[in-house]
Design an enzyme around this catalytic site. Structure first.
Site: not given
Length: 318
Positions: A160, A84-85, A202-203, A170, A205, A200, A189
C-alpha cells in the site's frame, strides 16, 4: 540493494538463486547459510546483497565468495528469509527484473511468505527441481506532482501507499478523485491506497476488506475521517486515483510506500496512483488456497464458539 556477490564452488555454476535475509536476525542468517550450503552442493550458485556478504561468509567456511556481477540477471528465483518486511525489501530488487520470490517466514504473521523455517528440505528440493508455480500480482505506481504540473517524485507499492498527516495538531484536507472525477473531500488523518496483497496489512487494520490476492483491484481506505461517508472503496485495477492536498488550511503530509520509501507532500500538490506496468511475481510451492492461508495466519475460529465453549465445560467437569 547494491552489487550482488555469488557463493560458488571451484567451477562456475550454471544456475543462480538470489538469497535475501533479515538484516539483523542471526536465525535468518543461519537459515540462509543452510540453504546456500545445500545449493552449493547441487552446483547452484547463490547471490546475496553487499551488506549481507560478510556476515554470510562467516557462516559458510569452505565456500568461496566472489563477485556475481553479470550473472545477477540470470537468477531464477529470490529466496527470502525473514518476515513480510524483508520480502518487501527484496521486492525492490526483484520487481524490475521480473524474478519470482519465495518467502520463508521467520517473523509473525508472514502473509507473503510461502514456507516456515521447518520446511527447509522441501524448499531445497523444489527450488532445485523448479517445482513451483508463479503468481503475478498487482503493484501500484505513485507520482507526486507540484502545483505547476512538474513531477517531482515517484515510487511503487507492493502492499500500500499511505498518505499521512505530518503533524498531530491538524487533520489533512484531501480531495479524492477516481478517473479524474471527484468522489469525496475528507478531513482525516490520512488515506491508504492498497493492492489486494496489501489488504491483509495496514488496510486491514484500518477497517478495509480482505481481498483475495488473485483479484485485480485497487482499494482506498480513509484513516479516521471526520465524515458521514468514510467507507473503503474498491476500484478497477485500471482506475486512476488522485489525492489533492487542499491548499487552504492543510499542512504538509508524508507519503509512504510499503512503509519503506517516503516523500513529504505539500499543500496544493497532487498524488496520482495507477497500476504499475510490472507485476510482483510470487512463487508458490504448494497448491494451498488463499482461504486456508487466511484461516491459518489469522487463526480464525472456524470451529465455532459453541464447540470451544463445550470443550472448556468438559475440561472443567472432568
Amino acid at each position: 540493494m547494491g552489487r550482488y556477490c555469488g557463493l560458488v564452488n571451484d567451477t562456475s555454476p550454471s544456475r543462480y538463486v538470489v538469497v535475501v535475509t533479515h538484516a539483523t536476525r542471526d536465525d535468518a542468517f543461519d537459515a540462509a547459510a543452510e540453504f546456500i550450503s545445500e545449493m552449493a552442493g547441487r552446483d547452484i550458485g547463490c547471490a546475496v546483497p553487499d551488506d549481507q556478504a560478510k556476515p554470510m561468509s562467516s557462516k559458510l567456511p569452505g565456500i568461496d565468495l566472489e563477485s556475481l556481477g553479470e550473472f545477477a540477471h540470470e537468477a531464477e528465483v529470490v529466496v527470502v528469509f525473514g518476515g513480510d518486511g524483508t520480502i518487501l525489501r527484496a521486492a525492490e530488487w526483484s520487481l524490475p527484473r521480473h524474478v519470482p520470490m519465495i518467502g520463508v517466514n521467520l517473523g509473525h504473521v508472514g502473509f507473503l511468505a510461502e514456507l516456515e523455517r521447518s520446511d527447509m528440505a522441501d524448499l531445497v528440493n523444489k527450488v532445485c527441481s523448479r517445482d513451483y508455480t508463479v503468481e503475478d500480482r498487482l503493484v501500484l505506481k505513485t507520482t507526486v506532482t507540484e502545483h505547476s504540473g512538474q513531477h517531482r517524485w515517484s515510487s511503487f507499492a507492493v502492499n500500500e501507499l499511505s498518505l499521512e498527516k505530518a503533524a498531530r495538531r491538524r487533520m489533512l484536507d484531501v480531495l479524492a478523485s477516481v478517473d479524474e472525477l471527484p468522489v469525496q473531500r475528507w478531513s482525516c488523518d490520512g488515506i491508504l491506497v492498497s493492492t489486494p496483497t496489501g489488504s491483509t496489512a495496514y488496510a486491514f487494520s484500518a477497517g478495509g476488506p480482505v481481498m483475495w490476492p488473485d483479484l485485480d483491484a485497487m482499494l482506498m481506505v480513509p484513516l479516521s475521517a471526520h465524515a458521514l461517508f468514510a467507507r473503503p472503496l474498491v476500484m478497477s485495477p485500471a482506475a486512476r486515483v488522485d489525492l489533492d492536498i487542499q491548499p487552504d488550511g492543510s499542512e504538509s503530509a508524508v507519503l509512504w510506500c510499503d512503509g519503506r520509501r517516503s516523500c513529504t507532500v505539500r499543500p496544493g500538490e497532487r498524488i496520482t496512483v495507477v497500476r504499475h506496468p510490472d507485476r510482483l511475481r510470487i512463487a508458490r510451492l504448494a497448491a494451498q488456497p488463499f482461504t486456508s492461508r487466511l484461516v491459518k495466519k489469522f487463526e480464525l475460529p472456524v470451529s465455532g464458539w459453541r464447540q470451544g465453549r463445550d470443550r472448556h465445560h468438559l475440561e472443567e467437569t472432568s
